[in-house]
Write an enzyme that holds these catalytic residues in place. Structure first.
Site, PDB file in Angstrom:
ATOM      1  N   LYS A  58       0.848  -1.212   0.000  1.00 14.73           N
ATOM      2  CA  LYS A  58       0.000   0.000   0.000  1.00 14.73           C
ATOM      3  C   LYS A  58       0.866   1.238   0.000  1.00 14.73           C
ATOM      4  CE  LYS A  58       0.947   1.167   4.461  1.00 14.73           C
ATOM      5  NZ  LYS A  58       1.775   2.300   4.866  1.00 14.73           N
ATOM      6  N   ASP A 115      -2.642  -1.926   9.977  1.00 18.59           N
ATOM      7  CA  ASP A 115      -2.698  -1.907   8.510  1.00 18.59           C
ATOM      8  C   ASP A 115      -3.195  -3.229   7.925  1.00 18.59           C
ATOM      9  OD1 ASP A 115      -1.635   0.623   8.646  1.00 18.59           O
ATOM     10  OD2 ASP A 115       0.332   0.079   7.855  1.00 18.59           O
TER      11      ASP A 115
HETATM   12  P1  ATP Z   1       4.041  -0.352   7.862  1.00 18.61           P
HETATM   13  O1  ATP Z   1       4.036   0.422   6.584  1.00 18.61           O
HETATM   14  O2  ATP Z   1       2.848  -1.242   8.040  1.00 18.61           O
HETATM   15  O3  ATP Z   1       4.346   0.463   9.056  1.00 18.61           O
HETATM   16  P2  ATP Z   1       6.528  -1.370   6.963  1.00 18.61           P
HETATM   17  O4  ATP Z   1       6.140  -1.645   5.560  1.00 18.61           O
HETATM   18  O5  ATP Z   1       7.326  -0.160   7.242  1.00 18.61           O
HETATM   19  O6  ATP Z   1       5.250  -1.398   7.835  1.00 18.61           O
HETATM   20  P3  ATP Z   1       7.199  -4.129   7.309  1.00 18.61           P
HETATM   21  O7  ATP Z   1       7.872  -4.590   6.058  1.00 18.61           O
HETATM   22  O8  ATP Z   1       5.800  -4.530   7.533  1.00 18.61           O
HETATM   23  O9  ATP Z   1       7.360  -2.571   7.478  1.00 18.61           O
HETATM   24  O10 ATP Z   1       8.119  -4.641   8.481  1.00 18.61           O
HETATM   25  C1  ATP Z   1       8.297  -3.969   9.707  1.00 18.61           C
HETATM   26  C2  ATP Z   1       9.052  -4.920  10.639  1.00 18.61           C
HETATM   27  O11 ATP Z   1       8.172  -6.000  10.967  1.00 18.61           O
HETATM   28  C3  ATP Z   1      10.266  -5.570  10.007  1.00 18.61           C
HETATM   29  O12 ATP Z   1      11.422  -4.847  10.283  1.00 18.61           O
HETATM   30  C4  ATP Z   1      10.304  -6.945  10.640  1.00 18.61           C
HETATM   31  O13 ATP Z   1      11.165  -6.973  11.752  1.00 18.61           O
HETATM   32  C5  ATP Z   1       8.894  -7.207  11.142  1.00 18.61           C
HETATM   33  N1  ATP Z   1       8.135  -8.263  10.423  1.00 18.61           N
HETATM   34  C6  ATP Z   1       7.350  -9.181  10.999  1.00 18.61           C
HETATM   35  N2  ATP Z   1       6.782  -9.973  10.086  1.00 18.61           N
HETATM   36  C7  ATP Z   1       7.196  -9.572   8.894  1.00 18.61           C
HETATM   37  C8  ATP Z   1       6.932 -10.007   7.568  1.00 18.61           C
HETATM   38  N3  ATP Z   1       6.131 -11.040   7.302  1.00 18.61           N
HETATM   39  N4  ATP Z   1       7.525  -9.353   6.571  1.00 18.61           N
HETATM   40  C9  ATP Z   1       8.323  -8.285   6.838  1.00 18.61           C
HETATM   41  N5  ATP Z   1       8.625  -7.852   8.067  1.00 18.61           N
HETATM   42  C10 ATP Z   1       8.066  -8.477   9.105  1.00 18.61           C
END
Ligand code: ATP
Length: 298
Positions: free
Chosen positions: A10, A137
């Site tokens: 997203k 989210d």
């Molecule tokens: P958001 O935009 O929802 O705040 P994000 O996109 O910045 O999240 P994610 O890729 O969802 O970040 O990952 C955030 C943290 O969550 C990662 O650093 C990791 O430690 C943890 N994590 C747990 N499960 C997962 C997963 N399936 N894939 C990626 N990261 C994960």
């Protein structure tokens, strides 16, 4: 027998952040748009809960019980009095810790995949409740399309989208922690009164009309100053995309991925080429929106 679910990333086209609540969360007016970068979550029978991950960035994904896909499997199993016996494989293409809700996408994907594998027949309303327990989210990752999220972002109203939008995403080296970005938001806001969050009417109209120029004018992300404060070099990435002809540029969610809205597919290719050549990002990805939510693949 195994089942595979495709889940979208997203971008927040409007992220209005209210003051910190007593529980530490912030009330949001969060306009989500699902975009065509995907992870795929495959669920297969196994003697216990097993988790593997492949693809760019796989090494940054935790493979222990903290993984959101594993938590989703345990939550669904617990709800139905089952053991969480499943091998989950995540084919990861969504930037990790990039502000594109990759972990949330995997959680939604795991719920749908396990529900199909175990034959638990969970209704969409129940799935949305489970999603909200897993993270703010996650419900949107299940629904896809576009939606306004209130509360922490989990109380969703689907929004109509009247056309296809062309986007480029500049993927940064390394991630940003979402909680750290909110802490920086609070620090930057300490000397001012943060107003209650509102979604702009112009933004919703631009989505409804499929009007890229109007959407470009209405894009807004209250977390952007905090992300730029923690990662000042992102200003160079945003400037490079604007100079290459993007209609608008903004940090995606909590960053550090930067999002560029373009007029059409050829402008997107041009902006992506310029971003790659600029050396201000690790890679640039071209895609369109809206994308559907969690989808079982045949
Ligand atoms: P958001 O935009 O929802 O705040 P994000 O996109 O910045 O999240 P994610 O890729 O969802 O970040 O990952 C955030 C943290 O969550 C990662 O650093 C990791 O430690 C943890 N994590 C747990 N499960 C997962 C997963 N399936 N894939 C990626 N990261 C994960």
């Amino acid at each position: 027998m195994s089942v595979t679910v495709r889940v979208p990333a997203k971008v927040n086209v409007g992220l209005a952040v209210g003051p910190a609540r007593p529980d530490g969360f912030h009330d949001l007016a969060n306009v989500f748009l699902a975009v065509g970068l995907h992870d795929e979550v495959t669920a297969a029978p196994a003697p216990g809960l097993e988790l593997t991950c492949s693809g760019p960035g796989a090494r940054q994904v935790p493979l222990d019980g903290t993984n959101l896909a594993a938590r989703a499997a345990r939550l669904l199993a617990g709800r139905h009095g089952l053991a969480p016996d499943v091998h989950l494989h995540i084919a990861k293409d969504i930037p990790v810790a990039g502000g594109m809700a990759g972990g949330s996408a995997d959680a939604a994907g795991a719920l749908v995949a396990c529900d199909a594998l175990w034959g638990t027949g969970t209704s969409e309303a129940e799935l949305l409740d489970l999603c909200a327990e897993l993270g703010s989210d996650v419900p949107f990752s299940l629904l896809g399309g576009a939606a306004l999220g209130r509360g922490r972002g989990e109380l969703l109203t689907p929004l109509p989208v009247g056309g296809t939008f062309h986007w480029v995403f500049a993927v940064a080296d390394g991630g940003l922690s979402t909680p750290a970005v909110y802490r920086e938001f609070d620090r930057l806001a300490q000397d001012r009164t943060v107003p209650p969050p509102e979604a702009s009417a112009g933004l919703l109209a631009a989505l409804r009309d499929g009007d890229a120029a109007a959407l470009a004018a209405a894009l807004a992300n209250d977390l952007q100053p905090a992300a730029l404060s923690l990662r000042p070099a992102l200003a160079d990435t945003l400037a490079a995309g604007r100079a290459a002809g993007a209609l608008a540029a903004l940090v995606s969610g909590s960053g550090p991925t930067c999002a560029f809205l373009t007029a059409d597919a050829s402008a997107a290719t041009e902006v992506a080429g310029a971003l790659t050549a600029s050396g201000t990002c690790r890679t640039a990805r071209v895609t369109t929106a809206p994308a559907p939510g969690a989808t079982l693949l045949p």
